[in-house]
Design an enzyme around this catalytic site. Sequence first.
Site, short mmCIF file in Angstrom:
data_model
loop_
_atom_site.label_atom_id
_atom_site.label_comp_id
_atom_site.label_asym_id
_atom_site.label_seq_id
_atom_site.Cartn_x
_atom_site.Cartn_y
_atom_site.Cartn_z
N GLY A 1 0.93 -1.07 0.05
CA GLY A 1 0.07 -0.02 0.07
C GLY A 1 0.87 1.28 0.14
O GLY A 1 2.03 1.19 0.40
N ARG B 1 1.34 8.50 3.01
CA ARG B 1 1.49 9.90 2.76
C ARG B 1 3.06 10.19 2.40
O ARG B 1 3.23 11.03 1.42
CB ARG B 1 1.32 10.52 4.21
CG ARG B 1 -0.02 11.07 4.22
CD ARG B 1 -0.40 11.59 5.77
NE ARG B 1 0.07 10.62 6.66
CZ ARG B 1 -0.11 10.76 7.95
NH1 ARG B 1 -0.18 12.10 8.55
NH2 ARG B 1 -0.03 10.04 8.75
N GLY C 1 5.33 7.38 1.33
CA GLY C 1 6.06 6.43 0.77
C GLY C 1 5.39 5.07 0.33
O GLY C 1 4.22 5.20 0.71
N ASP D 1 2.00 9.71 15.52
CA ASP D 1 0.85 9.27 14.77
C ASP D 1 0.08 7.99 14.99
O ASP D 1 0.20 7.20 14.09
CB ASP D 1 1.68 9.15 13.45
CG ASP D 1 0.80 9.30 12.23
OD1 ASP D 1 -0.27 9.84 12.16
OD2 ASP D 1 1.13 8.80 10.84
N ASP E 1 5.19 2.55 12.69
CA ASP E 1 5.16 3.78 12.25
C ASP E 1 5.63 4.95 13.23
O ASP E 1 5.22 6.17 13.12
CB ASP E 1 3.83 4.35 11.47
CG ASP E 1 3.92 4.33 9.92
OD1 ASP E 1 5.28 4.17 9.54
OD2 ASP E 1 3.01 4.82 9.43
P1 ATP Z 1 -0.47 7.13 6.50
O1 ATP Z 1 0.67 7.39 5.42
O2 ATP Z 1 -1.30 8.23 6.44
O3 ATP Z 1 0.27 6.77 7.88
P2 ATP Z 1 -0.82 4.39 6.03
O4 ATP Z 1 -0.53 3.88 7.29
O5 ATP Z 1 -1.81 3.60 5.14
O6 ATP Z 1 -1.27 5.73 5.77
P3 ATP Z 1 1.89 3.36 5.33
O7 ATP Z 1 2.19 3.54 6.87
O8 ATP Z 1 2.82 3.86 4.47
O9 ATP Z 1 0.63 4.36 5.23
O10 ATP Z 1 1.43 1.99 4.96
C1 ATP Z 1 0.76 1.48 3.65
C2 ATP Z 1 0.08 0.14 3.77
O11 ATP Z 1 1.23 -0.91 4.32
C3 ATP Z 1 -0.83 -0.02 4.76
O12 ATP Z 1 -1.74 -0.76 4.19
C4 ATP Z 1 -0.21 -0.58 5.91
O13 ATP Z 1 -1.18 -1.32 6.66
C5 ATP Z 1 0.73 -1.53 5.39
N1 ATP Z 1 2.03 -1.92 6.19
C6 ATP Z 1 2.69 -0.62 6.82
N2 ATP Z 1 3.56 -1.33 7.68
C7 ATP Z 1 3.45 -2.71 7.76
C8 ATP Z 1 4.20 -3.84 8.20
N3 ATP Z 1 5.42 -3.66 8.87
N4 ATP Z 1 3.46 -5.20 7.55
C9 ATP Z 1 2.69 -5.25 6.65
N5 ATP Z 1 2.00 -4.32 6.31
C10 ATP Z 1 2.37 -3.03 6.60
#
Ligand code: ATP
Length: 323
Positions: free
Chosen positions: A42, A45, A47, A156, A173
């Site tokens: 996914g 914001r 990356g 966050d 995060d």
């Molecule tokens: P934001 O940027 O607003 O925080 P977000 O949390 O959806 O939004 P990302 O943290 O970049 O953005 O995550 C992108 C996707 O990757 C999300 O669907 C998230 O659940 C998934 N993801 C992030 N970290 C992991 C991880 N360690 N294991 C599995 N999936 C992950």
Amino acid sequence: DSQLSDTETVTEGQPRWPRQNSLSMREWDIPYDELKMGEMIGTGRFGTVFRGQWHGDVAVKVLDVNYLKDEKTLEQFKNEVSTFRKTRHENLVLFMGACMKPPKLAIVTSLSKGNTLYTHIHLRKDKFNMNKTTNVAQQISQGMGYLHAKGIIHKDLKSKNIFVENGKVVITDFGLFSVTKLCFGNRKSDSLGIPPGWLCYLSPEIMRSLHAHQPHDEELPFSKASDVYAFGTVWYELLCGEWPFKGQPPEAVIWQVGKGMKQPLANLQASRDVKDILMLCWSYDPSARPDFIRLLNSLDKLPKKRLARSPSHPIHLSRSAES
Ligand code: ATP
């Protein structure tokens, strides 16, 4: 080198990273070529997260380099990453390393195989019974209490950044928000450019400084107390299955929260103690909000319902039947 690391401190919103310490980053460097990239999970914001292989399954968060081109921003990215490596707790995602050589910048963590709380609550509309709700909140508080004890502010905390896998909570995060914020500030937009579902985690003091058009390199007043406010919102989501101020436009939410108004709880069928936790976390005055140690204490005291089946076996009770 390790002695130098011990002198490094991260105070509220102000990471300090003596220059010499850049050397110690090397042990965390992962050559980008060593990573086997898999499918995209996914985009967030700042990356994109990919499934990957590096001594097993990993999650690779590749950062949008457009936002990290100058030396200062890169240094800040390294500072943020340095906060990751200090964390060892079962409710926090495992930091494995980072690729630090532009144009390839990425953070490698363990891969969470479960769903996020966001997916459970808002997409799948799963209902958690009160015992499970309390248990999830306790695990979040454990992880957050640990982060705070280490002097790290999450900045966050939200249901999208909390995974639940076989009943175990994993928070992701943390400490990356300054990098995010830089992207946010870089946006060419008149509006505040607020991502959906973000606003309701922001405490009144942050709301108020969003309101005043601050230059984007000025820090928002994140603190341990603002993390506790965000936890309050997650507690509300767990209890109600929705976000506070649901369906209201951003301006209305900013105005209300900035003025100290809270989401009314009249329709929430829960005990006084459960609501008290919510109201304390959402206190207007940051110093009136409990810390995670106190929160754990309050959560521990909530009465446990005896279950007819094993707690690991999901039971779907209607909320009103439980409270
Ligand atoms: P934001 O940027 O607003 O925080 P977000 O949390 O959806 O939004 P990302 O943290 O970049 O953005 O995550 C992108 C996707 O990757 C999300 O669907 C998230 O659940 C998934 N993801 C992030 N970290 C992991 C991880 N360690 N294991 C599995 N999936 C992950």
